[in-house]
Design a protein around this motif. Structure first.
Motif, mmCIF file in Angstrom:
data_model
loop_
_atom_site.group_PDB
_atom_site.id
_atom_site.type_symbol
_atom_site.label_atom_id
_atom_site.label_comp_id
_atom_site.label_asym_id
_atom_site.label_seq_id
_atom_site.Cartn_x
_atom_site.Cartn_y
_atom_site.Cartn_z
ATOM 1 N N UNK A 98 0.830 -1.207 0.000
ATOM 2 C CA UNK A 98 0.000 0.000 0.000
ATOM 3 C C UNK A 98 0.864 1.256 0.000
ATOM 4 N N UNK A 99 1.913 1.271 0.803
ATOM 5 C CA UNK A 99 2.799 2.431 0.838
ATOM 6 C C UNK A 99 3.485 2.661 -0.496
ATOM 7 N N UNK A 100 3.926 1.574 -1.132
ATOM 8 C CA UNK A 100 4.573 1.697 -2.442
ATOM 9 C C UNK A 100 3.588 2.233 -3.473
ATOM 10 N N UNK A 101 2.351 1.746 -3.413
ATOM 11 C CA UNK A 101 1.340 2.231 -4.349
ATOM 12 C C UNK A 101 1.046 3.710 -4.127
ATOM 13 N N UNK A 102 0.863 4.112 -2.874
ATOM 14 C CA UNK A 102 0.582 5.521 -2.610
ATOM 15 C C UNK A 102 1.753 6.396 -3.038
ATOM 16 N N UNK A 137 0.579 8.375 6.291
ATOM 17 C CA UNK A 137 1.233 8.728 5.030
ATOM 18 C C UNK A 137 1.134 10.212 4.699
ATOM 19 N N UNK A 138 0.530 10.996 5.582
ATOM 20 C CA UNK A 138 0.538 12.441 5.398
ATOM 21 C C UNK A 138 -0.740 13.061 4.870
ATOM 22 N N UNK A 139 -1.793 12.274 4.745
ATOM 23 C CA UNK A 139 -3.070 12.864 4.359
ATOM 24 C C UNK A 139 -3.765 13.393 5.602
ATOM 25 N N UNK A 155 -18.900 10.241 5.036
ATOM 26 C CA UNK A 155 -17.814 10.376 4.067
ATOM 27 C C UNK A 155 -16.708 11.150 4.764
ATOM 28 N N UNK A 156 -15.501 10.564 4.808
ATOM 29 C CA UNK A 156 -14.330 11.225 5.377
ATOM 30 C C UNK A 156 -13.447 11.633 4.206
ATOM 31 N N UNK A 157 -13.144 12.915 4.125
ATOM 32 C CA UNK A 157 -12.365 13.456 3.012
ATOM 33 C C UNK A 157 -10.980 13.819 3.529
ATOM 34 N N UNK A 158 -9.975 13.251 2.885
ATOM 35 C CA UNK A 158 -8.596 13.539 3.233
ATOM 36 C C UNK A 158 -7.894 14.206 2.067
ATOM 37 N N UNK A 159 -6.845 14.939 2.371
ATOM 38 C CA UNK A 159 -6.098 15.621 1.322
ATOM 39 C C UNK A 159 -4.619 15.635 1.638
ATOM 40 N N UNK A 160 -3.839 15.654 0.586
ATOM 41 C CA UNK A 160 -2.392 15.822 0.681
ATOM 42 C C UNK A 160 -2.006 16.936 -0.284
ATOM 43 N N UNK A 161 -1.483 17.996 0.273
ATOM 44 C CA UNK A 161 -0.994 19.108 -0.556
ATOM 45 C C UNK A 161 0.371 18.709 -1.095
#
Length: 166
Positions: A98-102, A137-139, A155-161
């Motif tokens: 999962x980490x490699x994919x992200x 992973x920083x989201x 619905x939980x919304x996450x974001x990574x700038x």
């Protein structure tokens, strides 16, 4: 998009039509997706392998598909991307798939001059592992819509700038 150093390591590659059955099986094996969600995931997978605007990667270990990520640009935005699906087979939990994919998703979005990656998930207990993973992973959780999927399933919304601009 390949990286591998031993037979037990994870390698990443673009998905092919031949991966459809394995992707469907690993998504079902997670035990969190409802039948209609599995159908939608495979529609997105099909769009990816047909070049219809979706992007993807599969994680492979010992010749077996153990993870999948599907993402793409968010319509009507500048530099915003959605991560539609990221899952690994329960047998591969803790393997780094999962980490490699992200990481591959983030790298690809940056190459495409993306500035923001959005992830949506559920608030239900079945998704707790995914929410913890994304947080590690920083989201950052940026929003929540109560009872969005069904009563009790927000619905939980996450974001990574991905850039430092505001």
């Amino acid at each position: 998009m390949t990286n591998s150093s031993s037979e037990s390591s994870i390698s990443l590659r673009p998905p092919s039509p031949d991966d459809r059955g394995a992707v469907g099986a690993l998504l079902a094996a997670t035990g969190v997706f409802r039948p209609e969600e599995l159908d939608v995931a495979l529609e997105v997978f099909d769009g990816c392998v047909r070049g219809l605007g979706y992007l993807g990667a599969v994680a492979v270990r010992a010749g077996r598909v153990v993870g999948v990520a599907l993402w793409g640009p968010s319509p009507m935005t500048e530099g915003t991307f959605d991560l539609y699906w990221l899952a690994s087979h329960p047998d591969a939990h803790g393997s780094g798939a999962a980490g490699a994919l992200l990481s591959a998703v983030v790298d690809d979005v940056r190459r495409r001059e993306g500035r923001l990656l959005i992830v949506e998930t559920e608030s239900t207990p079945g998704y707790a592992r995914a929410r913890r993973f994304y947080e590690r992973e920083g989201l950052t959780e940026i929003g929540r819509i109560a009872d969005y999927y069904r009563p009790g399933a927000d619905k939980v919304i996450g974001a990574m700038r991905l850039t430092h601009e505001r």
